[in-house]
Design an enzyme around this catalytic site. Structure first.
Site, short mmCIF file in Angstrom:
data_model
loop_
_atom_site.label_atom_id
_atom_site.label_comp_id
_atom_site.label_asym_id
_atom_site.label_seq_id
_atom_site.Cartn_x
_atom_site.Cartn_y
_atom_site.Cartn_z
CD GLN A 255 2.04 7.98 -17.24
OE1 GLN A 255 3.00 7.26 -17.43
NE2 GLN A 255 1.17 7.72 -16.29
CG HIS A 258 -1.79 5.18 -16.43
ND1 HIS A 258 -2.01 3.96 -15.85
CD2 HIS A 258 -0.50 5.17 -16.83
CE1 HIS A 258 -0.90 3.24 -15.91
NE2 HIS A 258 0.03 3.95 -16.50
CD GLU A 322 4.26 7.43 -11.95
OE1 GLU A 322 3.93 6.30 -11.54
OE2 GLU A 322 3.49 8.18 -12.57
CG HIS A 323 6.81 6.95 -15.62
ND1 HIS A 323 5.51 7.22 -15.23
CD2 HIS A 323 7.04 5.66 -15.30
CE1 HIS A 323 4.97 6.13 -14.69
NE2 HIS A 323 5.88 5.17 -14.72
CG ASP A 356 4.48 1.24 -17.17
OD1 ASP A 356 5.05 1.71 -16.18
OD2 ASP A 356 3.68 1.89 -17.86
CG HIS A 415 21.54 8.66 28.92
ND1 HIS A 415 20.31 8.80 29.48
CD2 HIS A 415 21.33 8.27 27.61
CE1 HIS A 415 19.37 8.54 28.57
NE2 HIS A 415 19.96 8.22 27.43
#
Length: 427
Positions: A255, A258, A322-323, A356, A415
């Site tokens: 990770q 990245h 996220e993960h 991934d 209405h």
């Protein structure tokens, strides 16, 4: 890497804080580029391509000849890997198809939904330090299954004016309609507003740097929908004394590589495992080609030693990663306690890399704490649900008076009258 040992709950807010940058100047730059693309179209996109990607293009569109060339440049082994990943992604997302059922809420009142694909979608695929051809599969495959009639892809070219061949190969396999050589803010603007070459789309998907994410958020205010707000990528790993330190360190570093603004969070109940993972991260880091990037990302990151598995899962939910990787002997039990996460990986062999690339789940996920309110990209991301209803005379008799009373109480007489005239017609 900052280390916290047995932090009290009042310190958790500090632990789960992401790196923050002053985006004032960035947003102003993004706004200027978007306005220019909206006004001048292709001409502006090409000029920004020259400025940022260092290439002047005659045409933004990728030609059939370039697609054919790319197929020759991708090795057979990689083609097979891309095909395998596509098949698994297809299977998983096809299983999410909506099953519509008609429901009679009252005798004579029938309601139902129909799932309808978004007609034109835009996919942004980064092509800088890491050309993410896997993201093409993740975004285009569910779009194709959903039935989107036009799938537009933008990605930056290299200085020779060529798109990474694996990106083109994945686009052809997944069913992308049109591909354009445009990156950064100008690509988002092109898809949001439409240019002489790039069609205007209804929803934009895909990751990118801070400029791309700011551009997506700006155009979402009045032009198009976007998949989700997002920040830099992140992972949280939960481990007990049984965890494999080599595996954990590899997950943290996968990770961290990245980008320099990525973040990793390691939470453990074992002091010994904390030390083992530290040592293993240091050993593996120096072997990485992207070690400088990973090292800077680790400066944003935290190791946390906690008292119990309850604290471990509680802190993870507060972080909303996220993960999330759970490498404990009771990972199934801990998984039951997960309420905030984008994608969860269970047991020693479920590395984030599997999700991934090739397990089948989608890797386009909410970051920066947005997992508290957003889910990752799935089949429904490319669809709208349209509701239908049908009323008979019996239905009017059953709900008509309730409608009249409620409309009258809200002082919406027209209405009320729309129902009243129908009730009078069936007496």
């Amino acid at each position: 890497m900052k280390i916290y040992q047995y932090p009290k709950q009042e310190v958790w807010n500090e632990i789960v804080t992401r790196p923050r940058l002053d985006l004032t100047k960035l947003n102003a730059t993004v706004s200027t580029v978007l306005a220019d693309v909206k006004q001048r179209g292709d001409e502006a996109v090409k000029e920004y391509g020259l400025k940022f990607d260092k290439v002047m293009l005659e045409s933004l569109a990728v030609s059939e000849q370039e697609l054919a060339e790319a197929e020759q440049l991708v090795s057979n082994e990689l083609k097979k890997a891309i095909q395998l990943a596509h098949e698994n992604i297809y299977k998983f997302h096809a299983s999410q198809k909506f099953d519509s059922r008609k429901i009679e809420t009252q005798p004579g009142v029938t309601c139902w939904q129909k799932s309808v694909a978004i007609e034109r979608v835009g996919l942004y695929i980064p092509g800088g330090t890491a050309p993410l051809f896997s993201t093409v599969l993740m975004l285009a495959t569910p779009a194709k299954i959903a039935g989107c009639t036009e799938i537009v892809l933008c990605t930056p070219p290299n200085r020779a004016g060529k798109v990474n061949p694996a990106i083109l190969m994945a686009a052809r396999i997944a069913g992308v309609s049109k591909i354009f050589k445009a990156g950064g803010v100008q690509a988002i603007g092109a898809m949001a507003y439409g240019t002489q070459s790039v069609p205007k789309v209804y929803k934009i998907f895909g990751p990118g740097n801070q400029y791309v994410m700011a551009a997506k958020q700006q155009v979402s205010l009045d032009e198009v929908a976007i998949d989700m707000p997002a920040g830099p990528s992140e992972v949280c790993v939960l481990a007990d004394a049984t965890a494999n330190a080599e595996f954990v360190a590899a997950d943290l570093l996968s990770q961290a590589e990245h980008g320099i603004d990525s973040q990793v969070l390691f939470i453990t109940t074992s002091e010994q495992k904390l030390k083992e993972v530290q040592d293993e991260v240091n050993r593996q880091l120096v072997l990485l080609p992207r070690q400088e990037i990973a090292a800077q990302a680790l400066e944003n990151s935290r190791y946390v030693l906690v008292n119990s598995v309850d604290e471990m899962i509680g802190l993870s939910n507060a972080y909303a990663p996220e993960h999330l990787i759970i490498q404990t002997d009771n990972y199934d039990a801990l998984a039951e306690g997960v309420v905030n996460a984008g994608s969860v990986f269970l047991g020693p062999y479920a590395c984030e890399s599997a999700g991934d690339y090739a397990s089948g789940t989608n890797h386009t996920l909410p970051t920066h704490g947005y997992a508290t309110t957003y889910n990752g990209v799935n089949l429904d991301s490319y669809c709208r649900k349209i509701t239908f209803q049908h009323l008979t005379e019996e239905g009017i008799r059953n709900i008509g008076h309730a409608v009249e009373l409620m409309a009258e109480a809200e002082q919406l007489d027209a209405h009320k009258n729309a129902m009243t005239v129908r009730m009078h017609s069936i007496k």
